[in-house]
Design a protein around this motif. Structure first.
Motif, PDB file in Angstrom:
ATOM      1  N   ALA A  80      -0.779   8.119 -81.024  1.00 15.74           N
ATOM      2  CA  ALA A  80      -1.923   7.638 -80.456  1.00 15.74           C
ATOM      3  C   ALA A  80      -2.686   6.316 -81.099  1.00 15.74           C
ATOM      4  O   ALA A  80      -3.249   5.516 -80.526  1.00 15.74           O
ATOM      5  CB  ALA A  80      -2.994   8.856 -80.694  1.00 15.74           C
ATOM      6  N   ARG A  81      -2.521   6.139 -82.129  1.00 16.78           N
ATOM      7  CA  ARG A  81      -3.157   4.995 -83.065  1.00 16.78           C
ATOM      8  C   ARG A  81      -2.290   3.678 -82.892  1.00 16.78           C
ATOM      9  O   ARG A  81      -3.135   2.687 -82.577  1.00 16.78           O
ATOM     10  CB  ARG A  81      -2.903   5.283 -84.671  1.00 16.78           C
ATOM     11  CG  ARG A  81      -3.611   4.070 -85.491  1.00 16.78           C
ATOM     12  CD  ARG A  81      -3.264   4.262 -87.002  1.00 16.78           C
ATOM     13  NE  ARG A  81      -1.903   4.229 -87.185  1.00 16.78           N
ATOM     14  CZ  ARG A  81      -1.317   5.101 -88.069  1.00 16.78           C
ATOM     15  NH1 ARG A  81      -1.851   6.080 -88.564  1.00 16.78           N
ATOM     16  NH2 ARG A  81       0.250   5.054 -88.321  1.00 16.78           N
ATOM     17  N   ASN A  98       9.565  20.665 -79.640  1.00 14.07           N
ATOM     18  CA  ASN A  98       9.933  19.073 -79.563  1.00 14.07           C
ATOM     19  C   ASN A  98       8.993  18.443 -78.788  1.00 14.07           C
ATOM     20  O   ASN A  98       7.820  19.147 -77.959  1.00 14.07           O
ATOM     21  CB  ASN A  98      11.082  18.627 -78.497  1.00 14.07           C
ATOM     22  CG  ASN A  98      11.100  19.048 -77.116  1.00 14.07           C
ATOM     23  OD1 ASN A  98      10.171  19.760 -76.767  1.00 14.07           O
ATOM     24  ND2 ASN A  98      11.953  18.555 -76.465  1.00 14.07           N
ATOM     25  N   LEU A  99       8.884  17.183 -78.779  1.00 18.18           N
ATOM     26  CA  LEU A  99       7.976  16.113 -77.711  1.00 18.18           C
ATOM     27  C   LEU A  99       8.483  14.809 -77.582  1.00 18.18           C
ATOM     28  O   LEU A  99       9.534  14.527 -78.387  1.00 18.18           O
ATOM     29  CB  LEU A  99       6.581  15.991 -78.165  1.00 18.18           C
ATOM     30  CG  LEU A  99       6.322  15.457 -79.836  1.00 18.18           C
ATOM     31  CD1 LEU A  99       6.429  14.016 -79.623  1.00 18.18           C
ATOM     32  CD2 LEU A  99       5.034  15.986 -80.460  1.00 18.18           C
ATOM     33  N   THR A 100       8.405  14.438 -76.346  1.00 19.10           N
ATOM     34  CA  THR A 100       8.837  12.932 -75.962  1.00 19.10           C
ATOM     35  C   THR A 100       7.912  11.964 -75.732  1.00 19.10           C
ATOM     36  O   THR A 100       6.865  12.281 -75.359  1.00 19.10           O
ATOM     37  CB  THR A 100       9.725  13.068 -74.578  1.00 19.10           C
ATOM     38  OG1 THR A 100      10.749  14.306 -74.792  1.00 19.10           O
ATOM     39  CG2 THR A 100      10.460  11.919 -74.255  1.00 19.10           C
ATOM     40  N   ILE A 101       8.151  10.910 -76.614  1.00 19.05           N
ATOM     41  CA  ILE A 101       7.401   9.892 -76.723  1.00 19.05           C
ATOM     42  C   ILE A 101       7.796   8.559 -76.107  1.00 19.05           C
ATOM     43  O   ILE A 101       8.917   8.288 -76.357  1.00 19.05           O
ATOM     44  CB  ILE A 101       6.726   9.515 -78.142  1.00 19.05           C
ATOM     45  CG1 ILE A 101       6.280  10.599 -78.919  1.00 19.05           C
ATOM     46  CG2 ILE A 101       5.983   8.409 -78.536  1.00 19.05           C
ATOM     47  CD1 ILE A 101       5.042  11.427 -78.176  1.00 19.05           C
ATOM     48  N   LEU A 102       6.872   7.804 -75.490  1.00 18.96           N
ATOM     49  CA  LEU A 102       7.227   6.389 -74.982  1.00 18.96           C
ATOM     50  C   LEU A 102       6.424   5.584 -76.000  1.00 18.96           C
ATOM     51  O   LEU A 102       5.252   5.560 -76.042  1.00 18.96           O
ATOM     52  CB  LEU A 102       6.649   6.139 -73.613  1.00 18.96           C
ATOM     53  CG  LEU A 102       6.907   4.700 -73.135  1.00 18.96           C
ATOM     54  CD1 LEU A 102       7.855   4.162 -72.867  1.00 18.96           C
ATOM     55  CD2 LEU A 102       6.036   4.539 -71.604  1.00 18.96           C
ATOM     56  N   HIS A 103       7.439   4.674 -76.688  1.00 18.87           N
ATOM     57  CA  HIS A 103       6.811   3.776 -77.768  1.00 18.87           C
ATOM     58  C   HIS A 103       6.266   2.558 -77.066  1.00 18.87           C
ATOM     59  O   HIS A 103       6.967   2.098 -76.164  1.00 18.87           O
ATOM     60  CB  HIS A 103       7.685   3.647 -78.633  1.00 18.87           C
ATOM     61  CG  HIS A 103       8.046   4.586 -79.627  1.00 18.87           C
ATOM     62  ND1 HIS A 103       7.179   4.768 -81.014  1.00 18.87           N
ATOM     63  CD2 HIS A 103       8.467   5.925 -79.438  1.00 18.87           C
ATOM     64  CE1 HIS A 103       7.572   6.025 -81.532  1.00 18.87           C
ATOM     65  NE2 HIS A 103       8.323   6.573 -80.500  1.00 18.87           N
ATOM     66  N   PRO A 104       5.417   1.823 -77.714  1.00 21.72           N
ATOM     67  CA  PRO A 104       5.114   0.415 -77.125  1.00 21.72           C
ATOM     68  C   PRO A 104       6.449  -0.272 -77.314  1.00 21.72           C
ATOM     69  O   PRO A 104       7.152  -0.274 -78.249  1.00 21.72           O
ATOM     70  CB  PRO A 104       3.944  -0.129 -78.414  1.00 21.72           C
ATOM     71  CG  PRO A 104       3.519   1.249 -78.845  1.00 21.72           C
ATOM     72  CD  PRO A 104       4.482   2.374 -78.790  1.00 21.72           C
ATOM     73  N   GLY A 105       6.744  -1.103 -76.491  1.00 19.22           N
ATOM     74  CA  GLY A 105       7.821  -1.840 -76.207  1.00 19.22           C
ATOM     75  C   GLY A 105       8.874  -1.115 -75.456  1.00 19.22           C
ATOM     76  O   GLY A 105       9.950  -1.765 -75.171  1.00 19.22           O
ATOM     77  N   GLY A 106       8.679   0.048 -75.206  1.00 20.68           N
ATOM     78  CA  GLY A 106       9.558   0.628 -74.396  1.00 20.68           C
ATOM     79  C   GLY A 106      10.491   1.848 -74.752  1.00 20.68           C
ATOM     80  O   GLY A 106      11.281   2.611 -74.018  1.00 20.68           O
ATOM     81  N   ALA A 107      10.651   1.929 -75.966  1.00 15.67           N
ATOM     82  CA  ALA A 107      11.490   3.004 -76.432  1.00 15.67           C
ATOM     83  C   ALA A 107      11.143   4.316 -76.077  1.00 15.67           C
ATOM     84  O   ALA A 107       9.789   4.504 -76.112  1.00 15.67           O
ATOM     85  CB  ALA A 107      11.595   2.997 -77.820  1.00 15.67           C
ATOM     86  N   VAL A 108      12.025   5.365 -75.660  1.00 18.18           N
ATOM     87  CA  VAL A 108      11.735   6.691 -75.606  1.00 18.18           C
ATOM     88  C   VAL A 108      12.603   7.596 -76.574  1.00 18.18           C
ATOM     89  O   VAL A 108      13.978   7.506 -76.566  1.00 18.18           O
ATOM     90  CB  VAL A 108      12.111   7.263 -73.952  1.00 18.18           C
ATOM     91  CG1 VAL A 108      11.997   8.446 -73.900  1.00 18.18           C
ATOM     92  CG2 VAL A 108      11.436   6.074 -73.072  1.00 18.18           C
ATOM     93  N   ILE A 109      11.718   8.390 -77.324  1.00 21.56           N
ATOM     94  CA  ILE A 109      12.222   9.147 -78.413  1.00 21.56           C
ATOM     95  C   ILE A 109      11.769  10.559 -78.176  1.00 21.56           C
ATOM     96  O   ILE A 109      10.576  10.784 -78.244  1.00 21.56           O
ATOM     97  CB  ILE A 109      12.170   8.497 -79.721  1.00 21.56           C
ATOM     98  CG1 ILE A 109      12.436   7.036 -79.774  1.00 21.56           C
ATOM     99  CG2 ILE A 109      12.399   9.283 -80.820  1.00 21.56           C
ATOM    100  CD1 ILE A 109      11.965   6.301 -81.133  1.00 21.56           C
ATOM    101  N   GLU A 110      12.767  11.576 -78.534  1.00 18.91           N
ATOM    102  CA  GLU A 110      12.535  12.678 -78.550  1.00 18.91           C
ATOM    103  C   GLU A 110      12.188  13.102 -79.999  1.00 18.91           C
ATOM    104  O   GLU A 110      13.231  12.692 -80.762  1.00 18.91           O
ATOM    105  CB  GLU A 110      13.539  13.718 -78.011  1.00 18.91           C
ATOM    106  CG  GLU A 110      13.429  15.102 -78.070  1.00 18.91           C
ATOM    107  CD  GLU A 110      14.527  16.051 -77.934  1.00 18.91           C
ATOM    108  OE1 GLU A 110      14.183  17.176 -77.623  1.00 18.91           O
ATOM    109  OE2 GLU A 110      15.727  15.674 -78.184  1.00 18.91           O
TER     110      GLU A 110
END
Length: 123
Positions: A80-81, A98-110
């Motif tokens: 969020a920050r 689990n959770l799945t995150i879209l990071h700034p720059g486009g990486a998708v990480i579980e």
């Protein structure tokens, strides 16, 4: 919050056919093996093999890495920050949450927080 380990995701058609090669390459047997939402998964060394039909794999293919962490709430705070986006979760999964995150720059990480009793049941 700590990242305890990471698994590179390897998408395969047939888990039983893929495992012997990954066992030979890593010198390890699967640490985990389970079924989740129509796909089979096995953790071997630093790889998480994800097997299934093209249709079953489609919802998972955008995830690049699985990170095992000790605190999902801290992940949500950092994301969020930093301007990331939660794509899915937190969810109950066979090994914990689990959770799945879209990071700034486009990486998708579980991100997964293991529940030791659930993990033990999958080994």
């Amino acid at each position: 919050m700590a990242v305890l380990t990471t698994y590179a995701r390897v998408y395969v058609d047939d888990l039983d056919a893929a495992l012997p090669t990954f066992e030979a390459l890593t010198g390890a047997k699967p640490e985990l093996r389970f079924v989740y939402e129509g796909v089979e998964l096995a953790a071997v060394g630093a790889c998480l093999l994800v097997a299934g039909t093209p249709e079953a794999l489609a919802p998972f293919r955008n995830v690049q890495v699985t990170a095992i962490v000790d605190d999902l709430e801290e992940i949500l705070t950092v994301v969020a920050r930093e301007g990331g986006q939660t794509l899915d979760g937190p969810n109950a999964v066979p090994t914990g949450q689990n959770l799945t995150i879209l990071h700034p720059g486009g990486a998708v990480i579980e991100y997964v927080r293991f529940d030791s009793a659930k993990v033990e049941a999958q080994t």
